[in-house]
Design an enzyme around this catalytic site. Sequence first.
Site, PDB file in Angstrom:
ATOM      1  N   HIS B 150       0.839  -1.200   0.000  1.00 14.57           N
ATOM      2  CA  HIS B 150       0.000   0.000   0.000  1.00 14.57           C
ATOM      3  C   HIS B 150       0.878   1.255   0.000  1.00 14.57           C
ATOM      4  CE1 HIS B 150      -3.466   2.524   1.372  1.00 14.57           C
ATOM      5  NE2 HIS B 150      -2.490   3.202   1.932  1.00 14.57           N
ATOM      6  N   GLU B 151       1.884   1.263   0.842  1.00 11.78           N
ATOM      7  CA  GLU B 151       2.766   2.441   0.917  1.00 11.78           C
ATOM      8  C   GLU B 151       3.548   2.619  -0.389  1.00 11.78           C
ATOM      9  OE1 GLU B 151       2.296   4.537   3.117  1.00 11.78           O
ATOM     10  OE2 GLU B 151       1.045   3.237   4.333  1.00 11.78           O
ATOM     11  N   HIS B 154       1.513   4.385  -2.933  1.00  9.00           N
ATOM     12  CA  HIS B 154       1.516   5.841  -2.746  1.00  9.00           C
ATOM     13  C   HIS B 154       2.752   6.455  -3.394  1.00  9.00           C
ATOM     14  CE1 HIS B 154      -1.987   6.595  -0.428  1.00  9.00           C
ATOM     15  NE2 HIS B 154      -1.616   5.948   0.648  1.00  9.00           N
ATOM     16  N   GLU B 234      -6.558   6.707  -0.919  1.00  9.06           N
ATOM     17  CA  GLU B 234      -6.404   5.493  -0.116  1.00  9.06           C
ATOM     18  C   GLU B 234      -6.971   4.291  -0.860  1.00  9.06           C
ATOM     19  OE1 GLU B 234      -4.527   5.372   2.561  1.00  9.06           O
ATOM     20  OE2 GLU B 234      -4.216   7.507   2.252  1.00  9.06           O
TER      21      GLU B 234
END
Lengths: 182, 301
Positions: B150-151, B154, B234
């Site tokens: 997930h990071e 980003h 998100e």
Amino acid sequence: MITWIIIALVIVIGTTFFLYYNRFVRLSHQIDNSLAQIDVQLKKRSDLIPNLLSAVKGYMKHERAAIKEVTDARKALVGATGVEAKMKAGNQLQSALKSIFAIAEGYPDLKANTNFLQLQQELSAIEDKVAYARQYYNDGIMSYNVMTTVVPGMWFAKMYGFNKREYLKIAEAERAVPKVEF
Amino acid sequence: MEQARLSFHEEIRKNKISSFFLIGIVLVVLLALFYTIGFAMGGDYFFIIIILGTIIAIVYVTAGYYKSADLAIASVNAKKATGPEYRQYNNIVEGLCLASGLPKPKLYVMHDQQINAFASGRDPQHAVICVTDGAIAKLPKHELEGVLAHELSHIANYDIRFMTLTAVLVGMVAIISQIFLRTLFWSSVTGGRRSNSGGDGKGQMIMMVIGIALAILAPIVVALVQLAISRKREYAADSSAVKFMRTPTGLIGALRKIQDNTPMKVSGAVAPLFLAKPTKEKEWFQTHPPLAKRIARLERM
């Protein structure tokens, strides 16, 4: 007026030619690079084997067959040429390692050995990395092949001589195999 | 795939444009603030404040662009993730970088027992990822992998540039406005009577009112702009995390555990950077979509 339109058209068409050429080249580089990454990981794996064996040998005196299997698989990997062959040898080595780790479960002293644990963790990480690098390789092949088969990419591909490329198909099951937990 | 790549590029382009405009807006707001302060102080100070203010604003925005990741890391007091206890953390990120074709970001750990993480930096070449001790201790490998994927999304989407810039630049605007408000309050208490005489005092009063309005409005406006965008980010990062890992189970497991988190002690300015909201927020000011909704979305993949 008409000359301007013609000039504009020439510029637009010219840039399209360049853009498509660059896209093909860029994707080819991405694919080649991910192949190189797979190679790097396989090399790391075979480099770690001697360390693992020397850590294991003192404990597993009676497991000659399993140890021999690993040594043989490593030899095959070092000697292999071409990605497909290397991947195949790498998988063989991986499964040989799995049996070593399974046997290690029966040796509490070995399992408490930090050196062994580190090697086990490292080898399991390499397994993941090989899988990820292959996934990225196949993603690249997919974009590339889509581009060589759809219009107008197909025309440019033919003109520049970029042909369809092959996926790495072997051992898709490797990722589904339960990992050695530690 | 090609479609996915296109939308990926679209996200990146949008983030770069947003970042550019954010810097512009912050610069204008800052200059306006200093201008107002100059007027409120009046007379001899005016030009000095304007010139100083312009220099400060430009330095501030430039430093914010180049040093935002360091600031975010420093504000949570994180340390570099080296050593054998972070070997797995490093390995997972290296693997995910192979899956996404990104360079390996710098890895940090912050001391907190809650499960959380954030990414920061101006582009993938200068990115950092920071996770809490709690995440490393409490999450099994595939769940930590989901969080890190997930990071990394980003980072790949350039969300980090826009979000870190917002955190650092807007956070500072809020602080400056607050200082302005306080000094105004004190000067109106001590020197209130004097400014009542003459037309000049009237002008000063008007500027003061505008100044107060600006000081109150500026951070709210920018914060609202940021809130409007970051919820979508998100979801987008969740889905590209699944793309990298080819399975949503890790991230789902991690998000389930995060539901039990208690509030963390982090500055409100960096709160939007985190994987899940670290502080208690009112529904209205939420920077993150509710965890239950994110889990439900992931389960449908």
